[in-house]
Design a protein around this motif. Sequence first.
Motif, PDB file in Angstrom:
ATOM      1  N   ASN A 307      -9.532  52.285  65.089  1.00  0.00           N
ATOM      2  CA  ASN A 307      -9.776  50.847  64.957  1.00  0.00           C
ATOM      3  C   ASN A 307      -8.486  50.111  64.596  1.00  0.00           C
ATOM      4  OD1 ASN A 307     -12.452  50.925  65.614  1.00  0.00           O
ATOM      5  ND2 ASN A 307     -13.227  50.566  63.552  1.00  0.00           N
ATOM      6  N   ALA A 308      -7.696  50.724  63.711  1.00  0.00           N
ATOM      7  CA  ALA A 308      -6.417  50.103  63.339  1.00  0.00           C
ATOM      8  C   ALA A 308      -5.519  49.956  64.566  1.00  0.00           C
ATOM      9  CB  ALA A 308      -5.731  50.935  62.262  1.00  0.00           C
ATOM     10  N   ILE A 309      -5.568  50.938  65.451  1.00  0.00           N
ATOM     11  CA  ILE A 309      -4.794  50.858  66.698  1.00  0.00           C
ATOM     12  C   ILE A 309      -5.362  49.763  67.604  1.00  0.00           C
ATOM     13  CG2 ILE A 309      -4.193  52.094  68.818  1.00  0.00           C
ATOM     14  CD1 ILE A 309      -4.244  54.698  67.137  1.00  0.00           C
ATOM     15  N   LYS A 310      -6.672  49.815  67.816  1.00  0.00           N
ATOM     16  CA  LYS A 310      -7.312  48.887  68.751  1.00  0.00           C
ATOM     17  C   LYS A 310      -7.131  47.433  68.312  1.00  0.00           C
ATOM     18  CE  LYS A 310     -11.487  49.911  70.105  1.00  0.00           C
ATOM     19  NZ  LYS A 310     -12.969  50.060  70.111  1.00  0.00           N
ATOM     20  N   TYR A 311      -7.300  47.189  67.007  1.00  0.00           N
ATOM     21  CA  TYR A 311      -7.277  45.804  66.531  1.00  0.00           C
ATOM     22  C   TYR A 311      -5.899  45.380  66.037  1.00  0.00           C
ATOM     23  CZ  TYR A 311     -12.231  46.489  67.102  1.00  0.00           C
ATOM     24  OH  TYR A 311     -13.471  46.770  67.645  1.00  0.00           O
ATOM     25  N   SER A 312      -4.876  46.133  66.443  1.00  0.00           N
ATOM     26  CA  SER A 312      -3.481  45.706  66.291  1.00  0.00           C
ATOM     27  C   SER A 312      -2.858  45.755  67.680  1.00  0.00           C
ATOM     28  CB  SER A 312      -2.720  46.640  65.333  1.00  0.00           C
ATOM     29  OG  SER A 312      -3.361  46.750  64.094  1.00  0.00           O
ATOM     30  N   PRO A 313      -3.336  44.918  68.599  1.00  0.00           N
ATOM     31  CA  PRO A 313      -2.950  45.031  70.014  1.00  0.00           C
ATOM     32  C   PRO A 313      -1.458  44.836  70.258  1.00  0.00           C
ATOM     33  CG  PRO A 313      -4.120  42.967  69.602  1.00  0.00           C
ATOM     34  CD  PRO A 313      -4.258  43.781  68.361  1.00  0.00           C
ATOM     35  N   ASN A 314      -0.767  44.186  69.350  1.00  0.00           N
ATOM     36  CA  ASN A 314       0.666  43.970  69.540  1.00  0.00           C
ATOM     37  C   ASN A 314       1.508  45.075  68.922  1.00  0.00           C
ATOM     38  OD1 ASN A 314       0.204  41.486  70.847  1.00  0.00           O
ATOM     39  ND2 ASN A 314       0.012  40.446  68.871  1.00  0.00           N
ATOM     40  N   GLY A 315       0.827  46.089  68.381  1.00  0.00           N
ATOM     41  CA  GLY A 315       1.556  47.177  67.743  1.00  0.00           C
ATOM     42  C   GLY A 315       1.840  46.851  66.292  1.00  0.00           C
ATOM     43  N   SER A 316       1.854  47.879  65.447  1.00  0.00           N
ATOM     44  CA  SER A 316       2.156  47.670  64.037  1.00  0.00           C
ATOM     45  C   SER A 316       2.298  49.022  63.374  1.00  0.00           C
ATOM     46  CB  SER A 316       1.050  46.869  63.339  1.00  0.00           C
ATOM     47  OG  SER A 316      -0.123  47.657  63.219  1.00  0.00           O
ATOM     48  N   GLU A 317       2.682  49.009  62.121  1.00  0.00           N
ATOM     49  CA  GLU A 317       2.716  50.236  61.340  1.00  0.00           C
ATOM     50  C   GLU A 317       1.338  50.462  60.744  1.00  0.00           C
ATOM     51  OE1 GLU A 317       5.187  52.378  57.694  1.00  0.00           O
ATOM     52  OE2 GLU A 317       5.343  50.213  58.028  1.00  0.00           O
ATOM     53  N   ILE A 318       0.860  51.683  60.815  1.00  0.00           N
ATOM     54  CA  ILE A 318      -0.419  52.054  60.226  1.00  0.00           C
ATOM     55  C   ILE A 318      -0.137  53.086  59.147  1.00  0.00           C
ATOM     56  CG2 ILE A 318      -2.661  53.152  60.644  1.00  0.00           C
ATOM     57  CD1 ILE A 318      -2.438  52.093  63.549  1.00  0.00           C
ATOM     58  N   VAL A 319      -0.511  52.767  57.930  1.00  0.00           N
ATOM     59  CA  VAL A 319      -0.221  53.625  56.780  1.00  0.00           C
ATOM     60  C   VAL A 319      -1.525  54.226  56.270  1.00  0.00           C
ATOM     61  CG1 VAL A 319       0.754  53.755  54.462  1.00  0.00           C
ATOM     62  CG2 VAL A 319       1.754  52.199  56.157  1.00  0.00           C
ATOM     63  N   VAL A 320      -1.540  55.558  56.179  1.00  0.00           N
ATOM     64  CA  VAL A 320      -2.698  56.268  55.633  1.00  0.00           C
ATOM     65  C   VAL A 320      -2.277  56.853  54.290  1.00  0.00           C
ATOM     66  CG1 VAL A 320      -4.409  58.070  56.000  1.00  0.00           C
ATOM     67  CG2 VAL A 320      -3.459  56.821  57.964  1.00  0.00           C
ATOM     68  N   THR A 321      -2.984  56.457  53.240  1.00  0.00           N
ATOM     69  CA  THR A 321      -2.649  56.892  51.881  1.00  0.00           C
ATOM     70  C   THR A 321      -3.735  57.818  51.346  1.00  0.00           C
ATOM     71  OG1 THR A 321      -1.532  54.783  51.495  1.00  0.00           O
ATOM     72  CG2 THR A 321      -2.055  56.118  49.560  1.00  0.00           C
ATOM     73  N   ILE A 322      -3.301  58.927  50.749  1.00  0.00           N
ATOM     74  CA  ILE A 322      -4.236  59.875  50.147  1.00  0.00           C
ATOM     75  C   ILE A 322      -3.945  59.930  48.654  1.00  0.00           C
ATOM     76  CG2 ILE A 322      -5.145  62.238  50.199  1.00  0.00           C
ATOM     77  CD1 ILE A 322      -3.741  62.536  52.945  1.00  0.00           C
ATOM     78  N   ALA A 323      -4.993  59.793  47.846  1.00  0.00           N
ATOM     79  CA  ALA A 323      -4.813  59.813  46.389  1.00  0.00           C
ATOM     80  C   ALA A 323      -6.089  60.344  45.751  1.00  0.00           C
ATOM     81  CB  ALA A 323      -4.486  58.408  45.880  1.00  0.00           C
ATOM     82  N   SER A 324      -6.047  60.447  44.423  1.00  0.00           N
ATOM     83  CA  SER A 324      -7.241  60.841  43.678  1.00  0.00           C
ATOM     84  C   SER A 324      -7.346  59.982  42.438  1.00  0.00           C
ATOM     85  CB  SER A 324      -7.191  62.325  43.300  1.00  0.00           C
ATOM     86  OG  SER A 324      -6.098  62.581  42.433  1.00  0.00           O
ATOM     87  N   GLU A 325      -8.555  59.879  41.912  1.00  0.00           N
ATOM     88  CA  GLU A 325      -8.773  59.120  40.686  1.00  0.00           C
ATOM     89  C   GLU A 325      -9.902  59.765  39.892  1.00  0.00           C
ATOM     90  OE1 GLU A 325      -9.877  55.126  41.579  1.00  0.00           O
ATOM     91  OE2 GLU A 325     -11.872  55.665  42.291  1.00  0.00           O
ATOM     92  N   VAL A 326      -9.883  59.550  38.596  1.00  0.00           N
ATOM     93  CA  VAL A 326     -10.919  60.081  37.710  1.00  0.00           C
ATOM     94  C   VAL A 326     -11.678  58.900  37.117  1.00  0.00           C
ATOM     95  CG1 VAL A 326     -11.425  61.451  35.655  1.00  0.00           C
ATOM     96  CG2 VAL A 326      -9.558  62.125  37.195  1.00  0.00           C
TER      97      VAL A 326
END
Length: 419
Positions: A307-326
């Motif tokens: 979806n991030a690709i599709k709805y950024s038709p002009n191209g962009s950076e896509i950042v995926v962040t992985i974290a944890s919380e308590v």
Amino acid sequence: LETIHRVAQAVSAQLDRDTLVQMVTDAGTALTGAQFGAFFYNVIDERGESFTLYSVSGVPLEAFSGFPMPRNTMIFGPTFRGEGVVRLDDVATDPRYGNNPPYQGMPDGHLPVRSYMAVPVITANGEVLGGLFFGHEEPAIFTERAERLVLGIASQAAIALDNARLYQQVQDAVRTRDEFVASAAHDLKTPLTSIKGMVQLLQRGVARDGTVPPERLSSGLDRIDSTISQMVRQIEEMIDLTQLRMGQLLHLNRLPTNLVDLVQQVVTLQQQTTDRHQMSVETSTTNLIGQWDATRLSRAIGNLISNAIKYSPNGSEIVVTIASEVVNDDTYALVTVEDDGIGIPEADIKRIFDRFERASNVIGQIGGTGIGLASARQIVEQHGGTISVTSSEGAGSSFTLRLPLHHTPNERTDANSPD
């Protein structure tokens, strides 16, 4: 009796809402001897927002067009709350009249009203659909007999409007199904066309040189594999959707899964589908292991990235962040997908995870089935987690999956729950 019989026959066969309410308004005005009548009724649009429409009888529609909708004042309120009939011989002498600003009575230019009668239109389950209102410039026009007649008309109108609404819902469901089938067919045809094009390119290389350079062959096969994976994901979503529509929960195949590795694999596959977007994974850990259905979780995360690709038709950076919380001694894994795309209008955010729902700024502009986010939500929630979004139209979106690391087996949803 002829009027009532005619209305009863007509409303039982009429499914067009606007025709129906006009017919009821005309009949009520004729039966009561009113100079004019109006039917104010509530409708809900495709976004779930409620608003009021009206029909009039005895006067042109323009006679009401310049005035505000009735409010829940002391005179109008009982009708819109379904509390019963309000019948006044002279509305101007009633103690409830003229107590509400800004008009303190009738607005300038309003139709002259002395005799007043209002009847709520209520369904069998108690829902107030609207109200019939009648007026006359002379006092003491409306009798108890007229009230009884209009109550009969109102009860018929409630049944007919309920039927019309159900019919409209069926029509909407059929249209949604047809749109979904057309969109799904398009979404499956596109990757097939890509596969066919890549195969033809490799075949031409073989026909021309008798062989294909290893790097070109490897690249072509990687793209074919990625495209097939995309199609498989779409088909699996449709299968899950059918299962959910039948009232069945998904059967999760939970196994120890390192979320960091899973996300890295999904990002690598998604990067192969685009040259205009640069993807990156940010994480402070290399191990985040939980009991998850890796296949379905990959699909949920893949949906967010695609979806991030599709709805950024002009191209962009896509950042995926992985974290944890308590939180309260419970540990959660977080996966966030951020883009700089077209974003989601604020009014659409609350419904964007519903089946077949799409943001209003993409309909007719960018294709889609409206099942990807609904599927992702179902997968995440059955894992005991949540999915949320923050977005601003024109400034991108940020989707976050929140998954519990510790799992309590559920025999209804887990395919491999331990004894």
